[in-house]
Design a protein around this motif. Structure first.
Motif, PDB file in Angstrom:
ATOM      1  N   THR A  28       0.849  -1.265  -0.002  1.00  0.00           N
ATOM      2  CA  THR A  28       0.242   0.053  -0.128  1.00  0.00           C
ATOM      3  C   THR A  28       0.804   1.294   0.012  1.00  0.00           C
ATOM      4  O   THR A  28       0.339   2.314  -0.129  1.00  0.00           O
ATOM      5  CB  THR A  28      -0.993  -0.002   1.277  1.00  0.00           C
ATOM      6  OG1 THR A  28      -0.153   0.001   2.372  1.00  0.00           O
ATOM      7  CG2 THR A  28      -1.824  -1.185   1.209  1.00  0.00           C
ATOM      8  N   ARG A  29       2.103   1.226   0.102  1.00  0.00           N
ATOM      9  CA  ARG A  29       3.122   2.260   0.005  1.00  0.00           C
ATOM     10  C   ARG A  29       4.043   2.220  -1.092  1.00  0.00           C
ATOM     11  O   ARG A  29       4.735   0.867  -1.140  1.00  0.00           O
ATOM     12  CB  ARG A  29       3.732   2.515   1.388  1.00  0.00           C
ATOM     13  CG  ARG A  29       2.831   2.657   2.569  1.00  0.00           C
ATOM     14  CD  ARG A  29       3.754   2.597   3.857  1.00  0.00           C
ATOM     15  NE  ARG A  29       4.722   3.777   4.008  1.00  0.00           N
ATOM     16  CZ  ARG A  29       5.613   3.733   4.360  1.00  0.00           C
ATOM     17  NH1 ARG A  29       5.955   2.552   5.198  1.00  0.00           N
ATOM     18  NH2 ARG A  29       6.499   4.823   4.429  1.00  0.00           N
ATOM     19  N   LEU A  30       4.134   3.171  -1.850  1.00  0.00           N
ATOM     20  CA  LEU A  30       4.492   3.063  -3.075  1.00  0.00           C
ATOM     21  C   LEU A  30       6.246   2.755  -3.079  1.00  0.00           C
ATOM     22  O   LEU A  30       6.668   1.741  -3.771  1.00  0.00           O
ATOM     23  CB  LEU A  30       4.456   4.323  -3.815  1.00  0.00           C
ATOM     24  CG  LEU A  30       5.208   4.384  -5.492  1.00  0.00           C
ATOM     25  CD1 LEU A  30       4.746   3.384  -6.233  1.00  0.00           C
ATOM     26  CD2 LEU A  30       5.206   5.879  -5.893  1.00  0.00           C
ATOM     27  N   TRP A  31       7.057   3.538  -2.474  1.00  0.00           N
ATOM     28  CA  TRP A  31       8.550   3.372  -2.319  1.00  0.00           C
ATOM     29  C   TRP A  31       9.075   2.299  -1.964  1.00  0.00           C
ATOM     30  O   TRP A  31       9.966   1.671  -2.422  1.00  0.00           O
ATOM     31  CB  TRP A  31       9.301   4.641  -2.245  1.00  0.00           C
ATOM     32  CG  TRP A  31       8.896   5.942  -2.824  1.00  0.00           C
ATOM     33  CD1 TRP A  31       8.125   6.978  -2.478  1.00  0.00           C
ATOM     34  CD2 TRP A  31       9.057   5.898  -4.298  1.00  0.00           C
ATOM     35  NE1 TRP A  31       8.082   7.607  -3.852  1.00  0.00           N
ATOM     36  CE2 TRP A  31       8.556   7.298  -4.848  1.00  0.00           C
ATOM     37  CE3 TRP A  31      10.026   5.100  -5.264  1.00  0.00           C
ATOM     38  CZ2 TRP A  31       8.867   7.528  -6.162  1.00  0.00           C
ATOM     39  CZ3 TRP A  31      10.129   5.508  -6.611  1.00  0.00           C
ATOM     40  CH2 TRP A  31       9.603   6.641  -6.996  1.00  0.00           C
ATOM     41  N   PRO A  32       8.440   1.594  -0.869  1.00  0.00           N
ATOM     42  CA  PRO A  32       8.739   0.569  -0.113  1.00  0.00           C
ATOM     43  C   PRO A  32       8.589  -0.663  -1.272  1.00  0.00           C
ATOM     44  O   PRO A  32       9.078  -1.626  -1.382  1.00  0.00           O
ATOM     45  CB  PRO A  32       8.066   0.473   1.242  1.00  0.00           C
ATOM     46  CG  PRO A  32       7.885   1.683   1.777  1.00  0.00           C
ATOM     47  CD  PRO A  32       7.667   2.617   0.422  1.00  0.00           C
ATOM     48  N   SER A  33       7.159  -0.570  -1.675  1.00  0.00           N
ATOM     49  CA  SER A  33       6.961  -1.519  -2.917  1.00  0.00           C
ATOM     50  C   SER A  33       7.842  -1.375  -3.908  1.00  0.00           C
ATOM     51  O   SER A  33       8.405  -2.620  -4.512  1.00  0.00           O
ATOM     52  CB  SER A  33       5.529  -1.353  -3.108  1.00  0.00           C
ATOM     53  OG  SER A  33       4.535  -1.274  -2.330  1.00  0.00           O
ATOM     54  N   VAL A  34       8.163  -0.424  -4.340  1.00  0.00           N
ATOM     55  CA  VAL A  34       9.175  -0.346  -5.294  1.00  0.00           C
ATOM     56  C   VAL A  34      10.425  -1.142  -4.972  1.00  0.00           C
ATOM     57  O   VAL A  34      11.310  -1.862  -5.883  1.00  0.00           O
ATOM     58  CB  VAL A  34       9.622   1.092  -5.819  1.00  0.00           C
ATOM     59  CG1 VAL A  34      10.723   1.041  -6.987  1.00  0.00           C
ATOM     60  CG2 VAL A  34       8.399   1.728  -6.716  1.00  0.00           C
ATOM     61  N   ALA A  35      10.814  -0.650  -3.806  1.00  0.00           N
ATOM     62  CA  ALA A  35      12.242  -1.445  -3.131  1.00  0.00           C
ATOM     63  C   ALA A  35      12.028  -2.783  -3.171  1.00  0.00           C
ATOM     64  O   ALA A  35      13.071  -3.730  -3.273  1.00  0.00           O
ATOM     65  CB  ALA A  35      12.580  -0.727  -1.966  1.00  0.00           C
ATOM     66  N   VAL A  36      10.848  -3.411  -2.678  1.00  0.00           N
ATOM     67  CA  VAL A  36      10.752  -4.736  -2.984  1.00  0.00           C
ATOM     68  C   VAL A  36      10.967  -5.731  -4.413  1.00  0.00           C
ATOM     69  O   VAL A  36      11.848  -6.465  -4.404  1.00  0.00           O
ATOM     70  CB  VAL A  36       9.177  -5.197  -2.423  1.00  0.00           C
ATOM     71  CG1 VAL A  36       8.969  -6.816  -2.634  1.00  0.00           C
ATOM     72  CG2 VAL A  36       8.991  -4.961  -1.012  1.00  0.00           C
ATOM     73  N   VAL A  37      10.290  -5.037  -5.168  1.00  0.00           N
ATOM     74  CA  VAL A  37      10.366  -5.601  -6.551  1.00  0.00           C
ATOM     75  C   VAL A  37      11.778  -5.446  -7.034  1.00  0.00           C
ATOM     76  O   VAL A  37      12.385  -6.318  -7.492  1.00  0.00           O
ATOM     77  CB  VAL A  37       9.497  -4.700  -7.737  1.00  0.00           C
ATOM     78  CG1 VAL A  37       9.750  -5.230  -9.075  1.00  0.00           C
ATOM     79  CG2 VAL A  37       8.027  -5.089  -7.220  1.00  0.00           C
ATOM     80  N   VAL A  38      12.496  -4.331  -7.018  1.00  0.00           N
ATOM     81  CA  VAL A  38      13.884  -4.044  -7.408  1.00  0.00           C
ATOM     82  C   VAL A  38      14.654  -5.024  -6.717  1.00  0.00           C
ATOM     83  O   VAL A  38      15.760  -5.547  -7.183  1.00  0.00           O
ATOM     84  CB  VAL A  38      14.179  -2.710  -7.384  1.00  0.00           C
ATOM     85  CG1 VAL A  38      15.666  -2.578  -7.591  1.00  0.00           C
ATOM     86  CG2 VAL A  38      13.503  -1.824  -8.307  1.00  0.00           C
TER      87      VAL A  38
END
Length: 110
Positions: A28-38
């Motif tokens: 639900t939080r964008l930047w931590p979610s991006v960090a997960v995928v990367v």
């Protein structure tokens, strides 16, 4: 020697991804979610490089074992989690298993 550098970097990337997964609060939080995928993409890419020269079972033992211990440390330091004595003993056994593989196994990539 490079295989262990790649493996160490893969483990660190996986630990970052797992830590960011908690911070993402269910994506639900964008930047931590991006960090997960990367982080997970990098971790799996590096693990793929490791598997060129190390048996999958041994590589995964290092990956999972050290990842568990490091994620637990992040949980303690960042999220204030407090593992109990049985959890700490279990973590010690995991580290011991990784050491035994590295020191005594002939299938590990020395």
């Amino acid at each position: 020697m490079m295989v262990f550098i790649y493996l160490a970097l893969a483990i660190v990337a996986e630990v970052i991804g797992t830590s960011a997964l908690k911070a993402s609060e269910g994506f639900t939080r964008l930047w931590p979610s991006v960090a997960v995928v990367v982080s997970y993409c990098l971790a799996f890419y590096l693990l793929g490089l490791v598997l060129r020269s190390m048996p999958v079972g041994i590589a995964y033992a290092f990956w999972a074992g050290l990842g568990i211990v490091l994620v637990t440390l992040v949980g303690i330091l960042v999220y204030g989690e407090k593992p109990d004595l049985p959890a700490l003993l279990g973590l010690g056994m995991i580290v011991g298993g990784v050491v035994v593989i590295q020191v005594f196994s002939s299938v590990s990539a020395h």
